[in-house]
Design an enzyme around this catalytic site. Sequence first.
Site, PDB file in Angstrom:
ATOM      1  CG  ASP A  52      24.871 -31.590  13.540  1.00 28.16           C
ATOM      2  OD1 ASP A  52      24.252 -31.521  14.613  1.00 28.16           O
ATOM      3  OD2 ASP A  52      26.089 -31.327  13.441  1.00 28.16           O
ATOM      4  CG  ASP A  53      23.846 -31.269   8.214  1.00 31.00           C
ATOM      5  OD1 ASP A  53      24.254 -30.484   9.091  1.00 31.00           O
ATOM      6  OD2 ASP A  53      24.572 -31.733   7.324  1.00 31.00           O
ATOM      7  CG  HIS A 103      24.134 -27.005  11.760  1.00 34.35           C
ATOM      8  ND1 HIS A 103      25.397 -26.900  12.302  1.00 34.35           N
ATOM      9  CD2 HIS A 103      24.236 -27.985  10.816  1.00 34.35           C
ATOM     10  CE1 HIS A 103      26.207 -27.776  11.711  1.00 34.35           C
ATOM     11  NE2 HIS A 103      25.541 -28.432  10.794  1.00 34.35           N
ATOM     12  CG  HIS A 107      25.748 -27.041   6.357  1.00 36.10           C
ATOM     13  ND1 HIS A 107      27.008 -27.522   6.034  1.00 36.10           N
ATOM     14  CD2 HIS A 107      25.373 -27.736   7.450  1.00 36.10           C
ATOM     15  CE1 HIS A 107      27.341 -28.469   6.907  1.00 36.10           C
ATOM     16  NE2 HIS A 107      26.379 -28.612   7.778  1.00 36.10           N
ATOM     17  CG  HIS A 198      24.932 -35.718   9.814  1.00 36.11           C
ATOM     18  ND1 HIS A 198      26.025 -36.357  10.360  1.00 36.11           N
ATOM     19  CD2 HIS A 198      25.282 -34.409   9.673  1.00 36.11           C
ATOM     20  CE1 HIS A 198      26.995 -35.459  10.522  1.00 36.11           C
ATOM     21  NE2 HIS A 198      26.579 -34.286  10.121  1.00 36.11           N
TER      22      HIS A 198
HETATM   23 ZN   LIG Z   1      26.190 -29.870   9.383  1.00 34.71          ZN
END
Ligand SMILES: [Zn+2]
Length: 264
Positions: A52-53, A103, A107, A198
């Site tokens: 993620d991210d 995503h 955020h 991440h």
């Molecule tokens: Zn995230």
Amino acid sequence: MKLNLRIPLLAALLGAAAYVGYKLAEDPGNQLWGRTVVAGPADQREVALTFDDGPNPPYTDSILDVLRDEHVRATFFVVGRAVAANPATVRRIVREGHALGNHTWDHPHMLVLSRAAMRVQLHRTDDAIFAAAGVRTKLMRPPFGARDFAVIDEAKAEGYQVVMWSVPLPKDWEMPGDATIASRVVDNVGDGSIIVLHDGNRGLHCGRPPLPAPHECDRSQDVAATRRIVETLRSRGFRFVTIPQLLADSARDAARHTVARSTR
Ligand SMILES: [Zn+2]
């Protein structure tokens, strides 16, 4: 005196109720707000790695190097603003056979957004992914895992499958060391597990000034942890799949069980 006590008591009760509600909103497994993908088939020795991210060079690239060396395909839930900043990394993710998920653009906590604002978050990211790599994804994961009925309903209205996870988050962002991150993951993996690591931090533009504090972007522990996790799980007989593969296997599994039941 009695009257004066009532107000703090009420406040405490309201606080407790809000806390429970918030925990439920972030609990990856609860299906209270609508159906989400939490894990794959429970009778197959397969596991899905998700990141993620990002994208967040050079760490995303280092993770891609590990995955290439190990012949593993994974799924990257990318943040739109990071996609726009690092399109070449997104192209590499796709070129090397990995899957993408949406995503959101920057955020946010989606619980505080209007439906229109949620839609903008999804559309802008979808456009950035398409501009970067010429593909679209129908997977999404809400930031912080935070969702309620409106978030899931809006995602579904836009054609997305909401993907959560089954292995408790290893808190890799606290940088406890790659061995700790890896053991927190592998100790909790079973058949059909979905793992979250991440490769970035909320899609921050880490390569550009003004630079945030170095640790905010440093995902070197996730790079090393990825190698450890792959090696350990492989030695335990696990196969690595992308989320689309995991979903296909789940559907096949469900179909097989339905056939088995109807022919009984
Ligand atoms: Zn995230």
